[in-house]
Design a protein around this motif. Structure first.
Motif: not given
Length: 296
Positions: A116-118
């Protein structure tokens, strides 16, 4: 494009890896509706009280657990919620084990985990660490109000983590409880039978190529549906006569081995070499017709 069905993070030690969960399977099942043969209309399912025969409104339904014949313990929604696992967004890794230690009988449903993001760097780090050590992570996660035991592994041919929900130990039936399994002392095999059986196994050995295997029944059902939708008459073939049984196990083994060798020779392989099964390419006609029917 597949859509994620859950977002959270993998947790091991003090490291967290933000991830998104995707189902790894797309079940292919031909589903039928129940119809009234006279009118062609669908049959409605109703909730009926078994004692009065009257239909019950949805708001009057409660959950009950049967403890004896016609004796139930009624559980209220609030009572059930009080014992449900805490809704977390974490896949908590508890152990790392060898893949060979896990019996496939414990696997339930497969998923893919994507960063996911990051989460790209810690995701990649975990994937490479698991691939290098050849370890599988055993973890717990709460999805849809149910706590699941899961196994996470790094796929060898793709840079992705695969997560499979698992059965708990008390959900797997102990094979020792089966009465029909003969023991080594009950049935004796001789060296000649074992040697031919091993030859038969080796002659049928090959690489596992999953795309070669098809649900031929589903394809045949979809093809039949396509024909009926086009107005064609379906001719029901008579059942073929069963082949005569082979007189004994040794004859069955020899006949099977001879059949495989004949197939190998017909395909042009050397008869003097160790027979190797040459698998025919799967027919594409059934699959194309099935897709056409599915679109309709």
């Amino acid at each position: 494009m597949p859509r994620s069905i859950w977002t959270g993070a993998i947790s091991f030690g003090l490291v967290t890896v933000p991830v998104k969960l995707y189902s790894a399977v797309n079940r292919k099942t031909v589903r039928f509706n129940q119809l009234n043969a006279k009118t062609g209309s669908r049959i409605a399912q109703k909730r009926v009280d078994a004692s009065t025969g009257e239909e019950v409104n949805f708001e009057d339904l409660v959950k009950g657990y049967e403890i004896a014949s016609d004796r139930y313990v009624v559980i209220e929604p609030g009572e059930l919620e009080s014992v449900q696992p805490a809704k977390t967004k974490t896949i908590d890794i508890e152990d790392f084990v060898d893949l060979a230690e896990i019996d496939p009988i414990f696997y339930d449903h497969p998923y893919y985990l994507a960063p996911a993001a990051g989460g790209a760097k810690p995701y990649r780090l975990l994937l490479e660490a698991m691939r290098e050590t050849e370890k599988v992570a055993i973890a717990k996660v709460v999805i849809r109000q149910k706590e699941s035991l899961v196994a996470i592994r790094a796929l060898q041919d793709h840079d992705v983590l695969e997560m499979a929900t698992m059965l708990f130990a008390d959900e797997v039936v102990d094979p020792e409880r089966l009465d029909d399994i003969p023991g080594a002392d009950d049935v004796k095999t001789n060296d000649r039978e074992l040697a031919i059986a091993k030859q038969l196994v080796e002659s049928l050995a090959g690489d596992f190529e999953p795309e070669k295997y098809h649900d031929t029944y589903r394809e045949a059902v979809l093809e039949m549906i396509e024909k009926k939708a086009a107005g064609e008459e379906i001719v029901i073939a008579e059942e073929a006569e069963e082949a005569a049984p082979v007189p004994d196990l040794m004859s069955a083994l020899k006949a099977s081995l001879d059949a495989v060798r004949k197939t190998t020779d017909d395909d042009g392989d050397g008869a003097d070499e160790q027979p190797k099964r040459k698998r025919p390419a799967a027919s594409k006609s059934g699959a194309s017709k099935a897709k056409s029917a599915a679109k309709k």
